[in-house]
Design a protein around this motif. Structure first.
Motif, mmCIF file in Angstrom:
data_model
loop_
_atom_site.group_PDB
_atom_site.id
_atom_site.type_symbol
_atom_site.label_atom_id
_atom_site.label_comp_id
_atom_site.label_asym_id
_atom_site.label_seq_id
_atom_site.Cartn_x
_atom_site.Cartn_y
_atom_site.Cartn_z
ATOM 1 N N LEU A 69 0.830 -1.210 0.000
ATOM 2 C CA LEU A 69 0.000 0.000 0.000
ATOM 3 C C LEU A 69 0.863 1.259 0.000
ATOM 4 O O LEU A 69 0.541 2.248 -0.663
ATOM 5 C CB LEU A 69 -0.943 -0.012 1.202
ATOM 6 C CG LEU A 69 -2.055 -1.072 1.172
ATOM 7 C CD1 LEU A 69 -2.817 -1.083 2.484
ATOM 8 C CD2 LEU A 69 -3.008 -0.831 0.002
ATOM 9 N N GLU A 70 1.972 1.217 0.727
ATOM 10 C CA GLU A 70 2.886 2.360 0.724
ATOM 11 C C GLU A 70 3.479 2.578 -0.671
ATOM 12 O O GLU A 70 3.624 3.717 -1.123
ATOM 13 C CB GLU A 70 4.001 2.139 1.740
ATOM 14 C CG GLU A 70 3.554 2.263 3.185
ATOM 15 C CD GLU A 70 4.657 1.925 4.167
ATOM 16 O OE1 GLU A 70 5.790 1.637 3.702
ATOM 17 O OE2 GLU A 70 4.404 1.940 5.384
ATOM 18 N N ALA A 71 3.826 1.476 -1.347
ATOM 19 C CA ALA A 71 4.399 1.581 -2.694
ATOM 20 C C ALA A 71 3.377 2.158 -3.673
ATOM 21 O O ALA A 71 3.708 2.991 -4.520
ATOM 22 C CB ALA A 71 4.880 0.212 -3.162
ATOM 23 N N ILE A 72 2.115 1.716 -3.554
ATOM 24 C CA ILE A 72 1.067 2.255 -4.419
ATOM 25 C C ILE A 72 0.889 3.748 -4.149
ATOM 26 O O ILE A 72 0.785 4.570 -5.074
ATOM 27 C CB ILE A 72 -0.259 1.511 -4.198
ATOM 28 C CG1 ILE A 72 -0.119 0.033 -4.595
ATOM 29 C CG2 ILE A 72 -1.393 2.164 -5.004
ATOM 30 C CD1 ILE A 72 -1.286 -0.833 -4.153
ATOM 31 N N GLY A 73 0.864 4.117 -2.856
ATOM 32 C CA GLY A 73 0.699 5.511 -2.488
ATOM 33 C C GLY A 73 1.828 6.386 -3.017
ATOM 34 O O GLY A 73 1.593 7.500 -3.506
ATOM 35 N N GLU A 74 3.055 5.872 -2.936
ATOM 36 C CA GLU A 74 4.193 6.636 -3.448
ATOM 37 C C GLU A 74 4.088 6.819 -4.957
ATOM 38 O O GLU A 74 4.340 7.913 -5.481
ATOM 39 C CB GLU A 74 5.494 5.920 -3.090
ATOM 40 C CG GLU A 74 6.742 6.641 -3.580
ATOM 41 C CD GLU A 74 8.009 5.924 -3.153
ATOM 42 O OE1 GLU A 74 8.756 5.469 -4.038
ATOM 43 O OE2 GLU A 74 8.240 5.824 -1.927
ATOM 44 N N ALA A 75 3.727 5.744 -5.671
ATOM 45 C CA ALA A 75 3.591 5.835 -7.123
ATOM 46 C C ALA A 75 2.476 6.798 -7.512
ATOM 47 O O ALA A 75 2.608 7.568 -8.475
ATOM 48 C CB ALA A 75 3.328 4.450 -7.708
ATOM 49 N N MET A 76 1.357 6.779 -6.773
ATOM 50 C CA MET A 76 0.266 7.705 -7.056
ATOM 51 C C MET A 76 0.701 9.142 -6.813
ATOM 52 O O MET A 76 0.369 10.038 -7.587
ATOM 53 C CB MET A 76 -0.944 7.367 -6.185
ATOM 54 C CG MET A 76 -1.661 6.078 -6.586
ATOM 55 S SD MET A 76 -2.445 6.181 -8.217
ATOM 56 C CE MET A 76 -3.678 7.448 -7.933
ATOM 57 N N SER A 77 1.449 9.373 -5.742
ATOM 58 C CA SER A 77 1.880 10.718 -5.395
ATOM 59 C C SER A 77 2.905 11.253 -6.391
ATOM 60 O O SER A 77 2.850 12.422 -6.788
ATOM 61 C CB SER A 77 2.482 10.722 -3.983
ATOM 62 O OG SER A 77 3.039 11.966 -3.671
ATOM 63 N N GLU A 78 3.825 10.376 -6.822
ATOM 64 C CA GLU A 78 4.931 10.823 -7.671
ATOM 65 C C GLU A 78 4.600 10.807 -9.159
ATOM 66 O O GLU A 78 5.236 11.506 -9.948
ATOM 67 C CB GLU A 78 6.165 9.942 -7.415
ATOM 68 C CG GLU A 78 6.709 10.023 -6.004
ATOM 69 C CD GLU A 78 7.290 11.390 -5.684
ATOM 70 O OE1 GLU A 78 7.803 12.036 -6.614
ATOM 71 O OE2 GLU A 78 7.205 11.812 -4.522
ATOM 72 N N ASN A 79 3.609 9.967 -9.528
ATOM 73 C CA ASN A 79 3.296 9.848 -10.951
ATOM 74 C C ASN A 79 1.811 10.040 -11.233
ATOM 75 O O ASN A 79 1.426 10.818 -12.093
ATOM 76 C CB ASN A 79 3.778 8.504 -11.497
ATOM 77 C CG ASN A 79 3.563 8.349 -12.983
ATOM 78 O OD1 ASN A 79 2.457 8.073 -13.435
ATOM 79 N ND2 ASN A 79 4.637 8.529 -13.757
ATOM 80 N N GLY A 80 0.981 9.286 -10.519
ATOM 81 C CA GLY A 80 -0.469 9.453 -10.665
ATOM 82 C C GLY A 80 -1.135 8.491 -11.622
ATOM 83 O O GLY A 80 -2.352 8.297 -11.564
ATOM 84 N N ARG A 81 -0.346 7.861 -12.516
ATOM 85 C CA ARG A 81 -0.919 6.891 -13.455
ATOM 86 C C ARG A 81 -0.388 5.518 -13.057
ATOM 87 O O ARG A 81 0.724 5.121 -13.431
ATOM 88 C CB ARG A 81 -0.521 7.248 -14.895
ATOM 89 C CG ARG A 81 -1.072 8.591 -15.361
ATOM 90 C CD ARG A 81 -0.592 8.958 -16.755
ATOM 91 N NE ARG A 81 0.858 9.118 -16.797
ATOM 92 C CZ ARG A 81 1.495 10.246 -16.468
ATOM 93 N NH1 ARG A 81 0.816 11.292 -16.047
ATOM 94 N NH2 ARG A 81 2.812 10.313 -16.553
ATOM 95 N N VAL A 82 -1.189 4.780 -12.292
ATOM 96 C CA VAL A 82 -0.694 3.563 -11.630
ATOM 97 C C VAL A 82 -1.583 2.371 -11.941
ATOM 98 O O VAL A 82 -2.809 2.440 -11.833
ATOM 99 C CB VAL A 82 -0.608 3.764 -10.099
ATOM 100 C CG1 VAL A 82 -0.124 2.487 -9.411
ATOM 101 C CG2 VAL A 82 0.321 4.933 -9.777
ATOM 102 N N ILE A 83 -0.939 1.269 -12.319
ATOM 103 C CA ILE A 83 -1.588 -0.028 -12.540
ATOM 104 C C ILE A 83 -1.108 -0.963 -11.441
ATOM 105 O O ILE A 83 0.094 -1.090 -11.207
ATOM 106 C CB ILE A 83 -1.218 -0.581 -13.929
ATOM 107 C CG1 ILE A 83 -1.829 0.298 -15.035
ATOM 108 C CG2 ILE A 83 -1.654 -2.030 -14.082
ATOM 109 C CD1 ILE A 83 -1.279 0.003 -16.412
ATOM 110 N N VAL A 84 -2.036 -1.610 -10.751
ATOM 111 C CA VAL A 84 -1.702 -2.491 -9.637
ATOM 112 C C VAL A 84 -1.965 -3.933 -10.032
ATOM 113 O O VAL A 84 -3.016 -4.248 -10.603
ATOM 114 C CB VAL A 84 -2.511 -2.136 -8.375
ATOM 115 C CG1 VAL A 84 -2.196 -3.104 -7.240
ATOM 116 C CG2 VAL A 84 -2.224 -0.697 -7.945
ATOM 117 N N THR A 85 -1.015 -4.817 -9.714
ATOM 118 C CA THR A 85 -1.191 -6.238 -9.964
ATOM 119 C C THR A 85 -0.585 -7.015 -8.796
ATOM 120 O O THR A 85 -0.137 -6.427 -7.812
ATOM 121 C CB THR A 85 -0.544 -6.645 -11.312
ATOM 122 O OG1 THR A 85 -0.903 -7.997 -11.615
ATOM 123 C CG2 THR A 85 0.971 -6.514 -11.264
#
Length: 447
Positions: A69-85
């Motif tokens: 969840l922290e990794a997803i949050g960081e990717a959303m904050s730094e990039n905003g276009r995130v695919i989760v698998t």
């Protein structure tokens, strides 16, 4: 997938990738990256430079869920276009609650769905000049000289503390010919060590009823023993992980004694007390395990045995924990990992009575690791003065760092060698001059 506007790019699309979890998840990441590379996408080393970011998650225990969840949050904050698998993707509602704007969520091994989600955000280039740049073995996230070889997916066990079968499904073995084709390609690319992985390596072929397949014009039975014999002829080192101690595992020991397979067994024992093992729904009895280990070492004296354990399982008494410590003393395992039990959403063990207080669990974890440290130190000290084959992982001005046959990458210890006259991937003979709790130190052996 949520609505999103595709990004028009004149250059090849760039995909950022975050891979979390176990080696099995790493192989999933390699497959996704290989397909994207074949289709002309580039990988990006930064959030800012990526057109989209894929996060391959882990969801096995609470700490892994938090990390994902922290990794997803960081990717959303730094990039905003995130695919989760990945494994946590099987709990899409949990992810959507915290990150409603992620573009796509899929479970583990959903290679095609992930690639399709990337297509929606960053369409493929009409021309594709990059196919020839993809190695025949695909994109690898490990150094050139070793690689993970996944032989099956899923698991048939119903351990009460685990939700892997609900995340990854039942056991699905790959055909032995397909596995050997991949292994042969890796060997030809320079791989010296194959790390065989699955959820349950010993069960390989059970779901296929050990059917006969063909490789190199020869019929081969789809089972672990036949596979190991063939792999041992392809690369110098074959290392087995996640080996449940079924009876046929005994047949591996002669292969190890003969040098066809590394004398290394990663056996997830989890506990040493029959009552706790029964509550865990584990398939082995502790007294029989001790007999098996003793028998294995008689056949192959150089055998390294690694295992993992859980302390603080619901209902574990002080006396049972002390019995676990005694089991470790009797087993004399070389390497041990340990976790304090924690509830996993959806696991049957959550409903068991007599939860162990967190402070007690942490105390038991500390005591077990200190207890095992004495055992590991003693077993490594016995190697001082011996000549060992070492696979070199890295070299710098201070010397070389490698691993012996008893050391798996990233989870076991290292061998520090006082030489710079070698390269990563070299196999050299080393005389061990010193040892500590985890590592060995040596000099290049002189004939």
């Amino acid at each position: 997938m949520t609505k999103s506007t595709a990004i028009p790019v004149a250059r090849p699309g760039r995909v950022g990738f975050v891979s979390l979890g176990c080696p099995k998840a790493l192989v999933d990441s390699e497959r996704i990256l290989t397909q994207l590379r074949i289709e002309g996408y580039e990988t990006s080393g930064s959030y800012a430079d990526a057109d989209v970011v894929v996060v391959n998650t882990c969801g096995f225990i609470d700490s892994a869920v938090e990390e994902s969840l922290e990794a997803i949050g960081e990717a959303m904050s730094e990039n905003g276009r995130v695919i989760v698998t990945g494994c946590l993707g099987a709990r899409a509602n949990l992810i959507r609650e915290q990150f409603p704007d992620v573009l796509s969520i899929t479970g583990p091994a959903a290679y095609e769905a992930v690639v399709a989600a990337v297509h929606e955000v960053v369409p493929q280039s009409a021309s594709n000049p990059f196919v020839d740049l993809v190695p025949a073995t695909g994109v690898k996230l490990t150094p050139r000289h070793y690689a993970y070889l996944k032989i099956s997916e899923g698991c048939n066990h119903k351990c009460s503390f685990c939700i892997i079968p609900s995340l990854r499904g039942k056991l699905r073995s790959r055909r032995i010919g397909e596995v050997l084709n991949e292994a042969q390609g890796l060997a030809r690319s320079g791989v010296k060590e194959l790390l065989v992985i699955s959820q349950d390596t010993s069960a390989y072929g059970v779901d296929l009823k050990y059917r006969t397949d063909f490789w190199g014009g020869r019929p081969l039975r789809t089972d672990m023993i036949a596979l190991c014999k063939e792999l041992g002829r392809l690369v110098p080192w074959v290392r087995l992980h996640y080996v449940y101690p079924y009876p046929h595992v005994d047949d591996l020991l002669p292969l190890m004694a003969d040098g066809l397979v590394l004398p290394y067994l990663d056996v997830p024992m989890q506990h040493g007390v029959p009552r706790i093992l029964k509550l865990m729904r584990r398939p082995a009895a502790s007294d029989r395990t001790l007999e098996r280990i003793a028998k294995w070492r008689q056949i192959c004296p150089d055998l390294t045995v690694r295992s993992t354990f859980i302390v603080g399982f619901p209902g574990e008494t002080d006396e049972e924990f002390e019995a676990l410590l005694q089991f470790l003393s009797d087993a004399e395992l070389d390497r041990v990992g340990c976790f304090a039990y924690s509830d996993v959403d959806g696991a049957a063990a959550n409903e068991l009575p007599h939860a162990v207080p967190e402070t007690v669990k942490q105390n038991r974890l500390k005591r077990l690791m200190l207890h095992q440290a004495e055992i590991s130190t003693r077993r490594l000290a016995a190697k001082v003065g011996r000549r060992l084959e070492v696979l070199i992982d890295s070299v710098d001005d201070d010397g070389a760092i490698g691993r012996s046959r008893g050391d798996a990458p990233e989870i076991d210890g290292c061998v520090y060698v006082d030489t710079t006259d070698c390269s990563p991937g070299d196999l050299i003979d080393v005389t061990i001059v010193e040892a500590d709790t985890h590592d060995l130190f040596g000099t290049v052996a002189v004939d």
